[in-house]
Scaffold this motif. Sequence first.
Motif, PDB file in Angstrom:
ATOM      1  N   GLN A 362       0.894  -0.960   0.134  1.00  0.00           N
ATOM      2  CA  GLN A 362      -0.134  -0.058  -0.081  1.00  0.00           C
ATOM      3  C   GLN A 362       0.810   1.339   0.041  1.00  0.00           C
ATOM      4  O   GLN A 362       0.562   2.179  -0.717  1.00  0.00           O
ATOM      5  CB  GLN A 362      -0.877  -0.054   1.120  1.00  0.00           C
ATOM      6  N   HIS A 363       1.878   1.204   0.918  1.00  0.00           N
ATOM      7  CA  HIS A 363       2.752   2.341   0.890  1.00  0.00           C
ATOM      8  C   HIS A 363       3.339   2.584  -0.758  1.00  0.00           C
ATOM      9  O   HIS A 363       3.492   3.625  -1.169  1.00  0.00           O
ATOM     10  CB  HIS A 363       4.050   2.363   1.918  1.00  0.00           C
ATOM     11  N   ASP A 364       4.065   1.460  -1.271  1.00  0.00           N
ATOM     12  CA  ASP A 364       4.505   1.806  -2.455  1.00  0.00           C
ATOM     13  C   ASP A 364       3.256   1.963  -3.389  1.00  0.00           C
ATOM     14  O   ASP A 364       3.846   2.826  -4.526  1.00  0.00           O
ATOM     15  CB  ASP A 364       5.201   0.280  -3.167  1.00  0.00           C
ATOM     16  N   PHE A 365       2.375   1.637  -3.376  1.00  0.00           N
ATOM     17  CA  PHE A 365       0.967   2.030  -4.307  1.00  0.00           C
ATOM     18  C   PHE A 365       1.015   3.572  -4.319  1.00  0.00           C
ATOM     19  O   PHE A 365       1.014   4.264  -5.325  1.00  0.00           O
ATOM     20  CB  PHE A 365      -0.280   1.330  -3.695  1.00  0.00           C
ATOM     21  N   GLN A 366       1.086   4.195  -3.087  1.00  0.00           N
ATOM     22  CA  GLN A 366       0.908   5.575  -3.124  1.00  0.00           C
ATOM     23  C   GLN A 366       1.996   6.268  -3.766  1.00  0.00           C
ATOM     24  O   GLN A 366       1.582   7.440  -4.412  1.00  0.00           O
ATOM     25  CB  GLN A 366       0.754   6.176  -1.648  1.00  0.00           C
ATOM     26  N   LEU A 367       3.105   5.722  -3.579  1.00  0.00           N
ATOM     27  CA  LEU A 367       4.225   6.338  -4.073  1.00  0.00           C
ATOM     28  C   LEU A 367       4.436   6.427  -5.737  1.00  0.00           C
ATOM     29  O   LEU A 367       4.526   7.395  -6.188  1.00  0.00           O
ATOM     30  CB  LEU A 367       5.519   5.918  -3.601  1.00  0.00           C
ATOM     31  N   LYS A 368       3.953   5.208  -6.152  1.00  0.00           N
ATOM     32  CA  LYS A 368       3.981   5.000  -7.564  1.00  0.00           C
ATOM     33  C   LYS A 368       2.838   5.852  -8.207  1.00  0.00           C
ATOM     34  O   LYS A 368       2.897   6.186  -9.267  1.00  0.00           O
ATOM     35  CB  LYS A 368       3.881   3.571  -7.956  1.00  0.00           C
ATOM     36  N   LEU A 369       1.804   5.984  -7.731  1.00  0.00           N
ATOM     37  CA  LEU A 369       0.612   6.705  -8.039  1.00  0.00           C
ATOM     38  C   LEU A 369       0.782   7.857  -8.340  1.00  0.00           C
ATOM     39  O   LEU A 369       0.608   8.649  -9.520  1.00  0.00           O
ATOM     40  CB  LEU A 369      -0.788   6.323  -7.442  1.00  0.00           C
ATOM     41  N   ASN A 370       1.538   8.623  -7.249  1.00  0.00           N
ATOM     42  CA  ASN A 370       1.849   9.994  -7.222  1.00  0.00           C
ATOM     43  C   ASN A 370       2.983  10.228  -8.476  1.00  0.00           C
ATOM     44  O   ASN A 370       2.834  11.269  -9.170  1.00  0.00           O
ATOM     45  CB  ASN A 370       2.462  10.547  -6.084  1.00  0.00           C
ATOM     46  N   LEU A 371       3.823   9.336  -8.451  1.00  0.00           N
ATOM     47  CA  LEU A 371       4.854   9.476  -9.686  1.00  0.00           C
ATOM     48  C   LEU A 371       4.157   9.572 -11.220  1.00  0.00           C
ATOM     49  O   LEU A 371       4.497  10.478 -11.794  1.00  0.00           O
ATOM     50  CB  LEU A 371       5.721   8.301  -9.557  1.00  0.00           C
ATOM     51  N   LEU A 372       3.041   8.695 -11.140  1.00  0.00           N
ATOM     52  CA  LEU A 372       2.548   8.838 -12.653  1.00  0.00           C
ATOM     53  C   LEU A 372       1.852   9.876 -12.845  1.00  0.00           C
ATOM     54  O   LEU A 372       1.761  10.413 -13.885  1.00  0.00           O
ATOM     55  CB  LEU A 372       1.523   7.388 -12.558  1.00  0.00           C
ATOM     56  N   LEU A 373       1.066  10.300 -11.840  1.00  0.00           N
ATOM     57  CA  LEU A 373       0.213  11.442 -12.046  1.00  0.00           C
ATOM     58  C   LEU A 373       1.029  12.815 -12.203  1.00  0.00           C
ATOM     59  O   LEU A 373       0.732  13.697 -13.118  1.00  0.00           O
ATOM     60  CB  LEU A 373      -0.637  11.771 -10.927  1.00  0.00           C
ATOM     61  N   GLU A 374       2.255  12.909 -11.836  1.00  0.00           N
ATOM     62  CA  GLU A 374       3.079  14.074 -11.599  1.00  0.00           C
ATOM     63  C   GLU A 374       3.843  14.066 -12.975  1.00  0.00           C
ATOM     64  O   GLU A 374       4.378  14.987 -13.462  1.00  0.00           O
ATOM     65  CB  GLU A 374       4.272  14.040 -10.223  1.00  0.00           C
ATOM     66  N   GLN A 375       4.158  12.946 -13.665  1.00  0.00           N
ATOM     67  CA  GLN A 375       4.815  12.912 -14.531  1.00  0.00           C
ATOM     68  C   GLN A 375       4.233  12.187 -16.017  1.00  0.00           C
ATOM     69  O   GLN A 375       5.036  11.156 -16.488  1.00  0.00           O
ATOM     70  CB  GLN A 375       6.388  12.154 -14.264  1.00  0.00           C
ATOM     71  N   LYS A 376       2.953  12.545 -15.895  1.00  0.00           N
ATOM     72  CA  LYS A 376       2.316  11.840 -17.058  1.00  0.00           C
ATOM     73  C   LYS A 376       2.891  12.137 -18.569  1.00  0.00           C
ATOM     74  O   LYS A 376       2.888  10.995 -19.248  1.00  0.00           O
ATOM     75  CB  LYS A 376       0.942  12.347 -17.168  1.00  0.00           C
ATOM     76  N   GLU A 377       3.528  12.874 -18.689  1.00  0.00           N
ATOM     77  CA  GLU A 377       4.028  13.127 -20.208  1.00  0.00           C
ATOM     78  C   GLU A 377       5.209  12.274 -20.323  1.00  0.00           C
ATOM     79  O   GLU A 377       5.556  11.898 -21.461  1.00  0.00           O
ATOM     80  CB  GLU A 377       4.522  14.869 -20.198  1.00  0.00           C
ATOM     81  N   PHE A 378       6.199  11.993 -19.331  1.00  0.00           N
ATOM     82  CA  PHE A 378       7.252  11.184 -19.528  1.00  0.00           C
ATOM     83  C   PHE A 378       6.628   9.753 -19.913  1.00  0.00           C
ATOM     84  O   PHE A 378       7.254   9.115 -20.756  1.00  0.00           O
ATOM     85  CB  PHE A 378       8.011  10.985 -18.185  1.00  0.00           C
ATOM     86  N   TYR A 379       5.882   9.040 -19.206  1.00  0.00           N
ATOM     87  CA  TYR A 379       5.243   7.864 -19.655  1.00  0.00           C
ATOM     88  C   TYR A 379       4.569   7.619 -20.931  1.00  0.00           C
ATOM     89  O   TYR A 379       4.761   6.697 -21.565  1.00  0.00           O
ATOM     90  CB  TYR A 379       4.367   7.401 -18.356  1.00  0.00           C
ATOM     91  N   GLN A 380       3.762   8.944 -21.403  1.00  0.00           N
ATOM     92  CA  GLN A 380       3.233   8.687 -22.470  1.00  0.00           C
ATOM     93  C   GLN A 380       4.111   8.862 -23.823  1.00  0.00           C
ATOM     94  O   GLN A 380       4.128   8.343 -24.703  1.00  0.00           O
ATOM     95  CB  GLN A 380       2.288  10.017 -22.736  1.00  0.00           C
ATOM     96  N   GLN A 381       5.561   9.630 -23.331  1.00  0.00           N
ATOM     97  CA  GLN A 381       6.658   9.487 -24.377  1.00  0.00           C
ATOM     98  C   GLN A 381       7.125   8.304 -24.503  1.00  0.00           C
ATOM     99  O   GLN A 381       7.522   7.942 -25.649  1.00  0.00           O
ATOM    100  CB  GLN A 381       7.374  10.490 -23.777  1.00  0.00           C
ATOM    101  N   ARG A 382       7.294   7.445 -23.414  1.00  0.00           N
ATOM    102  CA  ARG A 382       7.669   6.350 -23.316  1.00  0.00           C
ATOM    103  C   ARG A 382       7.019   5.256 -24.153  1.00  0.00           C
ATOM    104  O   ARG A 382       7.580   4.224 -25.109  1.00  0.00           O
ATOM    105  CB  ARG A 382       8.062   5.499 -21.938  1.00  0.00           C
ATOM    106  N   ILE A 383       5.708   5.433 -24.078  1.00  0.00           N
ATOM    107  CA  ILE A 383       4.771   4.727 -24.811  1.00  0.00           C
ATOM    108  C   ILE A 383       4.836   5.020 -26.304  1.00  0.00           C
ATOM    109  O   ILE A 383       4.992   3.981 -27.199  1.00  0.00           O
ATOM    110  CB  ILE A 383       3.443   4.950 -24.224  1.00  0.00           C
ATOM    111  N   ASN A 384       4.803   6.026 -26.715  1.00  0.00           N
ATOM    112  CA  ASN A 384       5.117   6.793 -27.977  1.00  0.00           C
ATOM    113  C   ASN A 384       6.533   6.001 -28.686  1.00  0.00           C
ATOM    114  O   ASN A 384       6.408   5.805 -29.854  1.00  0.00           O
ATOM    115  CB  ASN A 384       5.161   8.155 -28.267  1.00  0.00           C
ATOM    116  N   GLU A 385       7.457   6.055 -27.959  1.00  0.00           N
ATOM    117  CA  GLU A 385       8.750   5.580 -28.428  1.00  0.00           C
ATOM    118  C   GLU A 385       8.581   4.070 -28.704  1.00  0.00           C
ATOM    119  O   GLU A 385       9.260   3.498 -29.722  1.00  0.00           O
ATOM    120  CB  GLU A 385       9.804   6.048 -27.224  1.00  0.00           C
ATOM    121  N   LEU A 386       8.007   3.229 -27.739  1.00  0.00           N
ATOM    122  CA  LEU A 386       7.875   1.875 -28.096  1.00  0.00           C
ATOM    123  C   LEU A 386       6.961   1.618 -29.281  1.00  0.00           C
ATOM    124  O   LEU A 386       7.294   0.742 -30.051  1.00  0.00           O
ATOM    125  CB  LEU A 386       7.136   1.213 -26.851  1.00  0.00           C
ATOM    126  N   LEU A 387       5.832   2.440 -29.455  1.00  0.00           N
ATOM    127  CA  LEU A 387       4.879   2.036 -30.783  1.00  0.00           C
ATOM    128  C   LEU A 387       5.379   2.345 -31.958  1.00  0.00           C
ATOM    129  O   LEU A 387       4.846   1.823 -32.894  1.00  0.00           O
ATOM    130  CB  LEU A 387       3.540   2.961 -30.273  1.00  0.00           C
TER     131      LEU A 387
END
Length: 408
Positions: A362-387
């Motif tokens: 649960q603690h890890d869940f909170q950290l990872k969710l905050n990371l995803l919400l704060e850095q949405k553009e980074f993860y979308q860029q990684r998805i685009n790079e793969l596709l």
Amino acid sequence: MGHEVMANILAEQILQDANLETSRYTITELLQDPLSEFLTKTWVSAWNFCISHNLIWLADGLINYLMRLILLPIGEVSAVAAMHQALDYIAPDILICTADTAGKCLGSWAKEKQVPFFLFVTDLSIFIDLASPDAIHICYFPETANAIQSFPFQLTYWSQKLTRHTQISEQIKFIAKYLYDFVLCYPKNRIYRSINQDYQPQNQAQFHVIGPLREAKHFTSRDKTAIRERWQLSPTDSCILIASGSFGGKFCTKYLKYLDRLALKSLVIIVACGRDETLTIKIKNMARQKQNYRLLALDFVDNLHEWMSAVDVILARPSAGVLLESLLAHTPLLLPRLATANDRGAINFIEKYQLGECFQNQHDFQLKLNLLLEQKEFYQQRINELLKHYPSTFEQQRERLQKILLKR
């Protein structure tokens, strides 16, 4: 299940315009055996029960491993004659398998009749029965192809042929040697390959890597802003979709409680309840109560792909299907590390390419969710790079697969 989904995609959308007659059969339909049908239904019911109740280790141990270690060779020996007889009657010009546990029997018939045989791997990680010297393997990503080629084909399971003409003495020998190789010598000869490492090739199995493949609707261009406006979701809201395939079940309620304890502003939680009517009613009742967030319940819907595009994060049970659909939706995933062996490939793949995050507690869940919400553009860029390495439209995927399947 995912195997049937892929069979339908191939028959209805990939091959529909190729002047072919397609026929779809389950293994039990080929065998036409009441005992086989009963055992298959029992297996599927047990799997669905375990997954919907989040009993991951039980599903993994009993069904993924115990079935393959003990029952797989016995089932193949008992089924081969009936399966070959059924295939004689159908007489296909091309044979495509999207299921587990059937590759050996189907492959030996295809080799005998000199019919092209394709084994479509619907997961990322694989088990022993998804690697065949008689098949052309079709997989989503090169990591799966590497896992396929990591099995030593000189071991009993691949080296000893099994046909309708195999004598009883040879069948017994096959079972005994299989149990010796993969039960008594299990530490050396594992029946499972994850994709969390690069394996040294030990066979020359044929394969094609095609990239993400789902129904055509998942390849459509989607405007996130327009979809949010349609469903009255503010562009400033943090939107999270909880999905567990069509199972619904305790996965959704467990992680809804995790989210309930977080102090996130302007939060919208959408729960995809699938075919779980009890869960749908429960979520709708909760939505009527005063919450610190907006809560929406979705029953089984045809436009879940649009919801996947509208949200910021997809919190899901790990599977190849949800991984592919989230990639095509350009939305990062948040996955629990607890998963059955066939679904661990999604976790390994997410972490390798930074397409989302995986959490342990649960603690890890909170950290990872905050990371995803704060850095949405980074993860979308990684998805685009793969596709960008794979076909971007369904029409391109159809054309490529038709060339692979029909070139003979």
